[in-house]
Every structure is written in structure tokens, then in C-alpha cells.
Design a protein around this motif. Structure first.
Motif, PDB file in Angstrom:
ATOM      1  N   THR A  43      76.316  45.566 -23.681  1.00  0.00           N
ATOM      2  CA  THR A  43      75.885  46.644 -22.786  1.00  0.00           C
ATOM      3  C   THR A  43      74.890  47.558 -23.496  1.00  0.00           C
ATOM      4  OG1 THR A  43      76.644  48.545 -21.488  1.00  0.00           O
ATOM      5  CG2 THR A  43      77.853  48.085 -23.504  1.00  0.00           C
ATOM      6  N   ASP A  44      74.107  48.302 -22.716  1.00  0.00           N
ATOM      7  CA  ASP A  44      73.249  49.312 -23.326  1.00  0.00           C
ATOM      8  C   ASP A  44      73.849  50.712 -23.135  1.00  0.00           C
ATOM      9  OD1 ASP A  44      72.843  49.400 -20.638  1.00  0.00           O
ATOM     10  OD2 ASP A  44      70.666  49.309 -20.702  1.00  0.00           O
ATOM     11  N   GLN A  45      75.073  50.758 -22.552  1.00  0.00           N
ATOM     12  CA  GLN A  45      75.808  52.012 -22.395  1.00  0.00           C
ATOM     13  C   GLN A  45      76.933  52.043 -23.434  1.00  0.00           C
ATOM     14  OE1 GLN A  45      74.933  53.983 -19.437  1.00  0.00           O
ATOM     15  NE2 GLN A  45      73.271  52.492 -19.461  1.00  0.00           N
ATOM     16  N   GLU A  46      77.671  53.171 -23.477  1.00  0.00           N
ATOM     17  CA  GLU A  46      78.824  53.202 -24.369  1.00  0.00           C
ATOM     18  C   GLU A  46      79.910  52.270 -23.823  1.00  0.00           C
ATOM     19  OE1 GLU A  46      81.538  56.558 -26.698  1.00  0.00           O
ATOM     20  OE2 GLU A  46      80.449  57.098 -24.885  1.00  0.00           O
ATOM     21  N   ILE A  47      80.102  52.363 -22.505  1.00  0.00           N
ATOM     22  CA  ILE A  47      81.104  51.529 -21.831  1.00  0.00           C
ATOM     23  C   ILE A  47      80.392  50.658 -20.805  1.00  0.00           C
ATOM     24  CG2 ILE A  47      83.049  51.644 -20.204  1.00  0.00           C
ATOM     25  CD1 ILE A  47      83.851  54.216 -21.838  1.00  0.00           C
ATOM     26  N   CYS A  48      80.694  49.362 -20.775  1.00  0.00           N
ATOM     27  CA  CYS A  48      79.916  48.420 -19.955  1.00  0.00           C
ATOM     28  C   CYS A  48      80.154  48.645 -18.467  1.00  0.00           C
ATOM     29  CB  CYS A  48      80.242  46.977 -20.336  1.00  0.00           C
ATOM     30  SG  CYS A  48      81.825  46.399 -19.697  1.00  0.00           S
ATOM     31  N   ASN A  49      79.294  48.036 -17.654  1.00  0.00           N
ATOM     32  CA  ASN A  49      79.373  48.245 -16.202  1.00  0.00           C
ATOM     33  C   ASN A  49      80.645  47.671 -15.597  1.00  0.00           C
ATOM     34  OD1 ASN A  49      78.443  45.672 -16.798  1.00  0.00           O
ATOM     35  ND2 ASN A  49      77.218  45.495 -14.934  1.00  0.00           N
ATOM     36  N   ILE A  50      81.278  46.732 -16.296  1.00  0.00           N
ATOM     37  CA  ILE A  50      82.519  46.153 -15.763  1.00  0.00           C
ATOM     38  C   ILE A  50      83.693  47.095 -16.042  1.00  0.00           C
ATOM     39  CG2 ILE A  50      84.131  44.216 -15.964  1.00  0.00           C
ATOM     40  CD1 ILE A  50      81.560  42.495 -16.618  1.00  0.00           C
ATOM     41  N   CYS A  51      83.790  47.579 -17.278  1.00  0.00           N
ATOM     42  CA  CYS A  51      84.881  48.510 -17.617  1.00  0.00           C
ATOM     43  C   CYS A  51      84.767  49.826 -16.845  1.00  0.00           C
ATOM     44  CB  CYS A  51      84.886  48.808 -19.114  1.00  0.00           C
ATOM     45  SG  CYS A  51      85.506  47.442 -20.092  1.00  0.00           S
ATOM     46  N   SER A  52      83.551  50.205 -16.494  1.00  0.00           N
ATOM     47  CA  SER A  52      83.400  51.494 -15.808  1.00  0.00           C
ATOM     48  C   SER A  52      83.396  51.337 -14.286  1.00  0.00           C
ATOM     49  CB  SER A  52      82.119  52.192 -16.281  1.00  0.00           C
ATOM     50  OG  SER A  52      81.009  51.363 -16.077  1.00  0.00           O
ATOM     51  N   LYS A  54      69.074  48.238 -28.521  1.00  0.00           N
ATOM     52  CA  LYS A  54      69.918  48.995 -27.588  1.00  0.00           C
ATOM     53  C   LYS A  54      71.165  48.258 -27.125  1.00  0.00           C
ATOM     54  CE  LYS A  54      67.005  52.534 -26.941  1.00  0.00           C
ATOM     55  NZ  LYS A  54      67.291  53.788 -27.638  1.00  0.00           N
ATOM     56  N   LEU A  55      71.118  46.917 -27.127  1.00  0.00           N
ATOM     57  CA  LEU A  55      72.282  46.199 -26.613  1.00  0.00           C
ATOM     58  C   LEU A  55      73.339  46.085 -27.709  1.00  0.00           C
ATOM     59  CD1 LEU A  55      70.534  43.371 -24.541  1.00  0.00           C
ATOM     60  CD2 LEU A  55      71.738  45.378 -23.656  1.00  0.00           C
ATOM     61  N   HIS A  56      74.543  46.513 -27.394  1.00  0.00           N
ATOM     62  CA  HIS A  56      75.631  46.449 -28.366  1.00  0.00           C
ATOM     63  C   HIS A  56      76.922  46.183 -27.614  1.00  0.00           C
ATOM     64  CE1 HIS A  56      74.978  50.719 -27.154  1.00  0.00           C
ATOM     65  NE2 HIS A  56      76.156  50.429 -26.672  1.00  0.00           N
ATOM     66  N   ASN A  57      78.060  46.197 -28.327  1.00  0.00           N
ATOM     67  CA  ASN A  57      79.319  45.862 -27.681  1.00  0.00           C
ATOM     68  C   ASN A  57      79.941  47.072 -27.006  1.00  0.00           C
ATOM     69  OD1 ASN A  57      79.562  43.942 -30.554  1.00  0.00           O
ATOM     70  ND2 ASN A  57      79.471  43.034 -28.533  1.00  0.00           N
ATOM     71  N   CYS A  58      80.472  46.842 -25.823  1.00  0.00           N
ATOM     72  CA  CYS A  58      81.199  47.886 -25.079  1.00  0.00           C
ATOM     73  C   CYS A  58      82.371  48.362 -25.922  1.00  0.00           C
ATOM     74  CB  CYS A  58      81.688  47.299 -23.761  1.00  0.00           C
ATOM     75  SG  CYS A  58      82.906  48.309 -22.912  1.00  0.00           S
ATOM     76  N   LYS A  59      82.586  49.684 -25.943  1.00  0.00           N
ATOM     77  CA  LYS A  59      83.646  50.282 -26.762  1.00  0.00           C
ATOM     78  C   LYS A  59      85.043  49.824 -26.345  1.00  0.00           C
ATOM     79  CE  LYS A  59      83.962  54.748 -28.815  1.00  0.00           C
ATOM     80  NZ  LYS A  59      83.827  56.218 -28.661  1.00  0.00           N
ATOM     81  N   ILE A  60      85.181  49.488 -25.070  1.00  0.00           N
ATOM     82  CA  ILE A  60      86.503  49.074 -24.586  1.00  0.00           C
ATOM     83  C   ILE A  60      86.708  47.559 -24.732  1.00  0.00           C
ATOM     84  CG2 ILE A  60      88.020  48.948 -22.563  1.00  0.00           C
ATOM     85  CD1 ILE A  60      86.752  51.551 -21.573  1.00  0.00           C
ATOM     86  N   CYS A  61      85.793  46.769 -24.173  1.00  0.00           N
ATOM     87  CA  CYS A  61      86.065  45.327 -24.067  1.00  0.00           C
ATOM     88  C   CYS A  61      85.233  44.458 -25.004  1.00  0.00           C
ATOM     89  CB  CYS A  61      85.858  44.861 -22.633  1.00  0.00           C
ATOM     90  SG  CYS A  61      84.127  44.743 -22.136  1.00  0.00           S
ATOM     91  N   GLY A  62      84.190  45.034 -25.600  1.00  0.00           N
ATOM     92  CA  GLY A  62      83.361  44.232 -26.497  1.00  0.00           C
ATOM     93  C   GLY A  62      82.229  43.479 -25.817  1.00  0.00           C
ATOM     94  N   LEU A  84      91.040  41.749 -32.078  1.00  0.00           N
ATOM     95  CA  LEU A  84      92.382  41.592 -31.508  1.00  0.00           C
ATOM     96  C   LEU A  84      93.186  42.884 -31.474  1.00  0.00           C
ATOM     97  CD1 LEU A  84      94.166  38.279 -32.567  1.00  0.00           C
ATOM     98  CD2 LEU A  84      94.112  39.365 -30.328  1.00  0.00           C
ATOM     99  N   SER A  85      93.064  43.696 -32.558  1.00  0.00           N
ATOM    100  CA  SER A  85      93.889  44.914 -32.623  1.00  0.00           C
ATOM    101  C   SER A  85      93.548  45.847 -31.462  1.00  0.00           C
ATOM    102  CB  SER A  85      93.695  45.625 -33.962  1.00  0.00           C
ATOM    103  OG  SER A  85      92.330  45.924 -34.147  1.00  0.00           O
ATOM    104  N   SER A  86      92.285  45.836 -31.046  1.00  0.00           N
ATOM    105  CA  SER A  86      91.895  46.694 -29.921  1.00  0.00           C
ATOM    106  C   SER A  86      92.511  46.186 -28.617  1.00  0.00           C
ATOM    107  CB  SER A  86      90.378  46.772 -29.793  1.00  0.00           C
ATOM    108  OG  SER A  86      89.863  45.496 -29.509  1.00  0.00           O
ATOM    109  N   LEU A  87      92.765  44.856 -28.545  1.00  0.00           N
ATOM    110  CA  LEU A  87      93.426  44.307 -27.351  1.00  0.00           C
ATOM    111  C   LEU A  87      94.875  44.807 -27.286  1.00  0.00           C
ATOM    112  CD1 LEU A  87      93.432  42.379 -24.894  1.00  0.00           C
ATOM    113  CD2 LEU A  87      94.122  40.545 -26.456  1.00  0.00           C
ATOM    114  N   VAL A  88      95.537  44.809 -28.452  1.00  0.00           N
ATOM    115  CA  VAL A  88      96.925  45.268 -28.511  1.00  0.00           C
ATOM    116  C   VAL A  88      97.005  46.727 -28.053  1.00  0.00           C
ATOM    117  CG1 VAL A  88      98.903  45.656 -30.041  1.00  0.00           C
ATOM    118  CG2 VAL A  88      97.439  43.648 -30.372  1.00  0.00           C
TER     119      VAL A  88
END
Lengths: 200, 200
Positions: free
Chosen positions: B64-73, B53-61, B124-128
Motif C-alpha cells: 500500500t502507499d498508505q499506512e493502512i491498506c485499502n482492504i484493512c480500512s 512509496k509502496l510498503h507493507n500495510c501496518k496491519i496485514c502486510g 507471524l507474531s503480528s498475526l497472533v
């Protein structure tokens, strides 16, 4: 909460291990996630299986996944020489040394009147029965030198007093390589008492 | 073989953990057997679930076990302040400090020409893309002071050179509480170079 709960659970699991603190538990949990899915599945199954299948040997009480452990079922071992120990962890220690060719008897505890643990609460009656079928057996008592260890040693000595059983205990003394200057006085006193004649 | 194979498998598992040697792995495997059946079942399930279940957050990497981690959300965090780090373990370190109110970007690696890891091999490209949607963002580069860390820092600095992005890095210097006499000369040199004016 800093960690996702699935990760926190892993950390809490590792923290239960002896000598593992917060920091180490975190590192171990994180490195667990880095294992392959196959390794993870294998270990999850193995943990459950180990708990389920490993039990005490019917003869000596050692840990085994068989009815009778590999030591008791080894024909090359001297069944008349029984090393009596507190728990099965000691078996692994003796087996690592590799020089002992007898068998074991695991008491699974020590007599402790303070904790209301009597002779009937540890694996002693099976030792008595075991010894009855042997001819001139020797029991090596390898119990720790605590009040409970001494009490249990004395009790076993008494049980077999009038029987044809040789009883010995491990020698006390200076650990190999230890500095005599730094040794505690009780060990030094025992080493003096148990001194061994080396002259002809 | 001294240990039953089910126990040996447990020992081998623990030996894979960072900082765990033969002796500790043995102690940990033996103490695992002392856990209750329920605890064993729970942890076996949890290990598998954590991996699954644990994978990388779609926004920051981040992990998380959610699509978007608790920090980004988390709406209270400053989305214009992005701390760029090598792996998600650093997120936990910063969050433990607890003073950082921005968000993160996990590169999942560093540029390393020696190991044929180029800019396209890390996150990196996602950071840009992320930065394009922000107004006057600040990137705090928190990468280690190795050749790979410096290369990645320089590369990121270059990408955003002509854009309206503030780029900073963590300060180098003397660790709190360290004895200056015992500090390595490179750190001391950096501390001198990065010295901070304290007079009015």
C-alpha cells in the motif's frame, strides 16, 4: 481498484510493450518492485537518457548517441557498399549476423501512396547525395516484400538508372530449415524464379 | 557491441523481468524509445515513486502507499475472517476473484528449516496479536502445498490450538476444466480424500 495506483501505472507501462499482455505486465510490475533502490534509480535515469541522447546518425540514419554512428565511423568498413533498409532495427539484425562489412542507409520509412508517403517523406535525398561522392558503389536493397517495399525498391532503381551504381536486392527463397511442403506458394514461386545454378 | 550502451542498459533491465528473454527484451527496449518524451518522463518518475512509496500495510502486510491498506480500512469487510497468505501477490489474485469479503494477513515468507527460516523470521507474531483482539475469528490458511507451506500450516494450527480460533485451509482438488486423465496422481489422491458429499 485492485492495485495501488503507482503499481497500476507500472502495469499500464509494461502493457504498451509489444507482446506483453495483462498477466505478463502484472508480473513485470511486481518484479520491478523487487529490484533494489539503486537499480530502480539507475533504470529511471537510463530510460530518460536513452530517449534524450539516442538520435539518428548524420550520415546513415542509424541510432547512435554520437554525431556519426560507430558503423559509419569504422574505417575497416566498405563505404562503397551500402545496404538500404527501412528502419534501424534491421541494422541490429544484420550486425548480429556479423558477416556484412559494408555500411547502411536507413530510409526511416517506405514510399506508400496509400498513406500519402512520397519519396520526399523518407530519408532518400541524403542517399542520392551520399552516392554522388562514391566511386562505383553498390546499393543492396533490403526492403520487405510488401507493396510499399517493392514501390520503394523500384523508385530507387529508377533514380540511379543512368548512374554508375550497382543495385542488388536480397534473394528471395526458402528459409533455412523450412519444410518445403508447408511453404506458402508465393515464396515457393520466388524460390523457383531465383533458382541458383549449382552445376559446373 | 551491436547496441549503443544506453539501449543495451534498457535491454538488460527488461531481461531481468520474469519470462522475458533476449529477443523480447530487445523488442521492448526498442519500443520504449518510440514512446513520447512525456511518457518516458512519467514512467521514470513513477518507477522511482512506486519503489519509494509502496510498503507493507501496518496491519496485514499487504502492499500500500498508505499506512493502512485499502482492504484493512474498508469497513464493509469482515475483520474476523483472515486469509493467511505467503506474499502480497496472492492478495491481488483473491481480489480479482472478488468473492472474498474478509481481510488478509501476509506472512512475507514461509517457515523453511532447510533455509534457516524460522517462525520468528516471517510475519507471524503480528498475526497472533491481531487474533487476540478478535472474537471467534476464522483463519483461512491459503499457503502452497509444498513442504514449507505444510510446515507453516501445521505451525499456525499449533499456535492457535487451545484458543477460540477456527482454522481452515483451501480445499485441494481438481482444477476447474481439467481433464482427469491428465491430472497428476497427488492431486487426484487429494481430490479423493477431500471428496464432498453431494447426496441429501
Amino acid at each position: 481498484m485492485i492495485y495501488p495506483s503507482l503499481l497500476q501505472n507500472l502495469i499500464d507501462f509494461y502493457k504498451k510493450m509489444p507482446g506483453v499482455g495483462e498477466k505478463s505486465a502484472e508480473r513485470m510490475a511486481l518484479s520491478t518492485l523487487e529490484l533494489s533502490e539503486k537499480d530502480i534509480d539507475d533504470i529511471a535515469k537510463n530510460i530518460v537518457l536513452a530517449k534524450e541522447k539516442l538520435h539518428n546518425c548524420k550520415i546513415c540514419g542509424h541510432l547512435t548517441d554520437q554525431e556519426i554512428c560507430n558503423i559509419c565511423s569504422d574505417d575497416s568498413r566498405d563505404k562503397n557498399l551500402i545496404c538500404v533498409i527501412e528502419d534501424y532495427k534491421s541494422v541490429f539484425s544484420f550486425e548480429k549476423v556479423g558477416n556484412y562489412k559494408g555500411v547502411y542507409h536507413v530510409l526511416n520509412g517506405l514510399i506508400s501512396p496509400m498513406d500519402s508517403i512520397g519519396p520526399e517523406d523518407i530519408n532518400l535525398s541524403s542517399l542520392v547525395k551520399r552516392v554522388e561522392n562514391l566511386k562505383n558503389p553498390e546499393l543492396i536493397l533490403a526492403l520487405k516484400s510488401s507493396i510499399e517495399g517493392e514501390t520503394t525498391t523500384l523508385y530507387i532503381k529508377k533514380i540511379f538508372e543512368k548512374k554508375d551504381v550497382t543495385i542488388s536486392r536480397l534473394s528471395y527463397g526458402i528459409p533455412m530449415g523450412a519444410e518445403i511442403d508447408y511453404l506458402d506458394i508465393i515464396t515457393l514461386d520466388k524460390a523457383l524464379e531465383d533458382r541458383k545454378k549449382i552445376s559446373e
